[in-house]
Motif scaffolding. Structure first.
Motif, PDB file in Angstrom:
ATOM      1  N   THR A  70       0.027  -4.032  11.310  1.00 34.84           N
ATOM      2  CA  THR A  70      -0.969  -3.802  12.360  1.00 34.84           C
ATOM      3  C   THR A  70      -0.297  -3.284  13.630  1.00 34.84           C
ATOM      4  O   THR A  70       0.927  -3.375  13.781  1.00 34.84           O
ATOM      5  N   THR A  71      -1.129  -2.791  14.535  1.00 33.48           N
ATOM      6  CA  THR A  71      -0.623  -2.303  15.833  1.00 33.48           C
ATOM      7  C   THR A  71       0.074  -3.435  16.576  1.00 33.48           C
ATOM      8  O   THR A  71       1.118  -3.246  17.188  1.00 33.48           O
ATOM      9  N   GLU A  72      -0.506  -4.626  16.487  1.00 32.37           N
ATOM     10  CA  GLU A  72       0.074  -5.766  17.219  1.00 32.37           C
ATOM     11  C   GLU A  72       1.433  -6.146  16.626  1.00 32.37           C
ATOM     12  O   GLU A  72       2.347  -6.538  17.342  1.00 32.37           O
ATOM     13  N   ALA A  73       1.563  -6.045  15.307  1.00 31.55           N
ATOM     14  CA  ALA A  73       2.854  -6.382  14.679  1.00 31.55           C
ATOM     15  C   ALA A  73       3.926  -5.427  15.163  1.00 31.55           C
ATOM     16  O   ALA A  73       5.061  -5.822  15.452  1.00 31.55           O
ATOM     17  N   LEU A  79      10.670  -7.213   9.808  1.00 35.04           N
ATOM     18  CA  LEU A  79       9.228  -6.963   9.745  1.00 35.04           C
ATOM     19  C   LEU A  79       8.872  -6.585   8.315  1.00 35.04           C
ATOM     20  O   LEU A  79       9.538  -5.746   7.708  1.00 35.04           O
ATOM     21  N   SER A  80       7.867  -7.220   7.784  1.00 35.78           N
ATOM     22  CA  SER A  80       7.530  -7.051   6.373  1.00 35.78           C
ATOM     23  C   SER A  80       6.211  -6.306   6.179  1.00 35.78           C
ATOM     24  O   SER A  80       5.216  -6.604   6.848  1.00 35.78           O
ATOM     25  N   LEU A  81       6.224  -5.321   5.269  1.00 35.24           N
ATOM     26  CA  LEU A  81       5.018  -4.585   4.888  1.00 35.24           C
ATOM     27  C   LEU A  81       4.784  -4.771   3.393  1.00 35.24           C
ATOM     28  O   LEU A  81       5.740  -5.029   2.635  1.00 35.24           O
ATOM     29  N   ALA A  82       3.519  -4.602   2.972  1.00 37.26           N
ATOM     30  CA  ALA A  82       3.205  -4.800   1.549  1.00 37.26           C
ATOM     31  C   ALA A  82       3.603  -3.592   0.706  1.00 37.26           C
ATOM     32  O   ALA A  82       3.845  -3.696  -0.489  1.00 37.26           O
ATOM     33  N   GLY A  83       3.656  -2.385   1.367  1.00 34.08           N
ATOM     34  CA  GLY A  83       3.936  -1.165   0.595  1.00 34.08           C
ATOM     35  C   GLY A  83       2.645  -0.537   0.094  1.00 34.08           C
ATOM     36  O   GLY A  83       2.593   0.056  -0.975  1.00 34.08           O
ATOM     37  N   ARG A  84       1.584  -0.678   0.891  1.00 29.89           N
ATOM     38  CA  ARG A  84       0.273  -0.136   0.487  1.00 29.89           C
ATOM     39  C   ARG A  84       0.197   1.379   0.618  1.00 29.89           C
ATOM     40  O   ARG A  84      -0.629   2.004  -0.028  1.00 29.89           O
ATOM     41  N   VAL A  85       0.996   1.954   1.501  1.00 32.03           N
ATOM     42  CA  VAL A  85       0.862   3.403   1.706  1.00 32.03           C
ATOM     43  C   VAL A  85       2.198   4.085   1.419  1.00 32.03           C
ATOM     44  O   VAL A  85       3.254   3.451   1.445  1.00 32.03           O
ATOM     45  N   GLU A  86       2.098   5.404   1.145  1.00 31.12           N
ATOM     46  CA  GLU A  86       3.293   6.135   0.683  1.00 31.12           C
ATOM     47  C   GLU A  86       4.398   6.163   1.735  1.00 31.12           C
ATOM     48  O   GLU A  86       5.544   5.922   1.453  1.00 31.12           O
ATOM     49  N   PRO A 121       5.006   4.447   5.084  1.00 33.90           N
ATOM     50  CA  PRO A 121       4.737   3.586   6.253  1.00 33.90           C
ATOM     51  C   PRO A 121       5.555   4.048   7.455  1.00 33.90           C
ATOM     52  O   PRO A 121       6.680   4.508   7.305  1.00 33.90           O
ATOM     53  N   LEU A 122       4.940   3.944   8.625  1.00 41.78           N
ATOM     54  CA  LEU A 122       5.647   4.355   9.848  1.00 41.78           C
ATOM     55  C   LEU A 122       6.888   3.494  10.032  1.00 41.78           C
ATOM     56  O   LEU A 122       6.899   2.318   9.667  1.00 41.78           O
ATOM     57  N   ARG A 123       7.926   4.094  10.625  1.00 43.34           N
ATOM     58  CA  ARG A 123       9.137   3.332  10.935  1.00 43.34           C
ATOM     59  C   ARG A 123       8.796   2.204  11.908  1.00 43.34           C
ATOM     60  O   ARG A 123       7.989   2.407  12.819  1.00 43.34           O
ATOM     61  N   GLN A 124       9.384   1.044  11.686  1.00 47.67           N
ATOM     62  CA  GLN A 124       9.129  -0.085  12.588  1.00 47.67           C
ATOM     63  C   GLN A 124      10.332  -0.265  13.517  1.00 47.67           C
ATOM     64  O   GLN A 124      11.440   0.136  13.182  1.00 47.67           O
ATOM     65  N   PRO A 125      10.132  -0.910  14.662  1.00 45.58           N
ATOM     66  CA  PRO A 125      11.243  -1.078  15.627  1.00 45.58           C
ATOM     67  C   PRO A 125      12.203  -2.215  15.271  1.00 45.58           C
ATOM     68  O   PRO A 125      13.075  -2.555  16.028  1.00 45.58           O
ATOM     69  N   LEU A 126      12.019  -2.830  14.127  1.00 46.35           N
ATOM     70  CA  LEU A 126      12.909  -3.908  13.637  1.00 46.35           C
ATOM     71  C   LEU A 126      13.324  -3.520  12.210  1.00 46.35           C
ATOM     72  O   LEU A 126      12.611  -2.771  11.556  1.00 46.35           O
TER      73      LEU A 126
END
Ligand code: 3Y8
Ligand code: NAP
Length: 251
Positions: A11-14, A30-37, A39-44
């Motif tokens: 999410t935006t808040e994450a 920071l953990s993502l499920a892998g729902r999309v091809e 995912p945007l780079r995260q700052p962590l």
């Protein structure tokens, strides 16, 4: 005391929390499920993919020596939240949810609130409409029960399989969106009804602002119920919690 955070994201808040944690020099992933091809780079540093249920999450927490879990997932990611609550209680780890308040209808809004996806499908019974179905991809199949409508769909990735709906126009786009572009989209496709999840926050609210301007009705899907849990609505609340939460491990 050493801190190592697991932020359950998507999410935006994450993303904002990840940035603040990185800037504060706190160790975290920071953990993502892998729902999309893509995912945007995260700052962590990030990990992508399921943990393997509560058991898998518990072993991850142990192996990675996580000291605090912040659940910043989307309000409709109820299974992840339930698993995180169960795993943290089993591991006696501090858990905090970073959530956004639900949207509420303003005086000029015309909302029909329904409890869940099935409620939204039932509310679509009747004459053919031109529906903006802005709920993503995962729940589309349920709407095959109402094939009489034209559906404007917005997906993050191009569909891999044929869609379960006979009359659609697909937009490939990821938010956050703007009221101007959502209004233009609704006018271009002569939309006369919007279906939305009550996501809260700012990343998906543009369509509600556009619906208000065009005086269009909205079928609003309430969030799944979750157990009572420690919860804050902003990044500052998380940072204050981190300053005060102690970890029974006391490492
Ligand atoms: C993979 C990670 C960030 C996070 C941005 C937010 C805002 C933009 C608006 C519309 C509504 C929808 C959908 C939506 C929004 C933010 C946020 C949010 C809604 C990404 C992302 C991932 C996902 C998963 C995806 C779901 C889908 C839902 C599209 C990244 C872009 C409809 C929710 O194809 C699929 O399988 C898509 C699945 C879960 C809901 C669904 O059931 O299809 N989000 N969205 C996350 C992971 O792998 O863990 O690539 O950035 C993130 C964001 N999408 O970092 O700034 O905070 O909510 N996401 C809804 O609200 O109804 C779009 O179109 O108006
Ligand atoms: P969900 O139904 O609650 O979770 C199903 C399973 O997906 C979980 O049990 C877990 O698998 C895995 N999972 C979910 N979120 C994860 C995360 N952040 N990190 C690692 N694994 C995760 O989840 P969902 O509704 O599909 O949401 C998936 C992701 O998209 C989440 O990051 C969520 O924040 C984001 N998102 C969802 C929506 C939405 O409308 N649902 C909207 C915007 C963003 P295991 O059991 O194997 O651990």
């Amino acid at each position: 005391m050493r801190k190592r955070l697991l932020i359950l994201g998507g999410t935006t808040e994450a993303r904002a929390l990840g940035k603040a944690v990185a800037e504060a020099g706190i160790d975290g992933v920071l953990s993502l499920a892998g729902r999309v091809e893509r995912p945007l780079r995260q700052p962590l540093p990030q990990r992508v993919g399921g943990f393997g249920g509560i058991k898998g999450l518990r072993s991850y927490l142990h192996t990675e020596q996580i000291t605090h879990v912040i659940d910043a997932t989307h309000p409709f990611a109820a299974q992840m939240s339930r698993n995180a609550l169960a795993a943290c209680s089993a591991e006696s780890l501090p858990y905090l949810a970073l959530t956004r308040a639900p949207w509420s209808a303003q005086s000029e809004d015309n909302w029909h609130q329904v409890p869940d996806i099935a409620g939204a499908v039932a509310a679509l019974a009747g004459r053919a409409r031109r529906v903006m179905l802005a709920i993503g991809r995962q729940n589309l199949l349920a709407f095959a029960a109402q094939p009489q409508h034209f559906y404007l769909l917005r997906l993050v990735d191009p569909p891999e399989a044929p869609l379960p709906l006979p009359q659609t126009h697909v937009i490939i786009d990821r938010g956050p969106f703007t009221p101007e572009s959502d209004r233009a989209l609704m006018e271009a496709h002569r939309i006369d009804l919007i279906v939305s999840k009550n996501a809260g926050g700012t990343g998906a609210s543009a369509k509600l602002t556009a619906a208000r301007a065009l005086r269009l009705p909205v079928i609003m899907i309430d969030r799944p119920a979750l157990p009572a849990r420690a919860e804050v609505h902003d990044v500052t609340g998380v940072l204050d919690w981190l300053d005060h939460a102690d970890t029974p491990r006391g490492v």
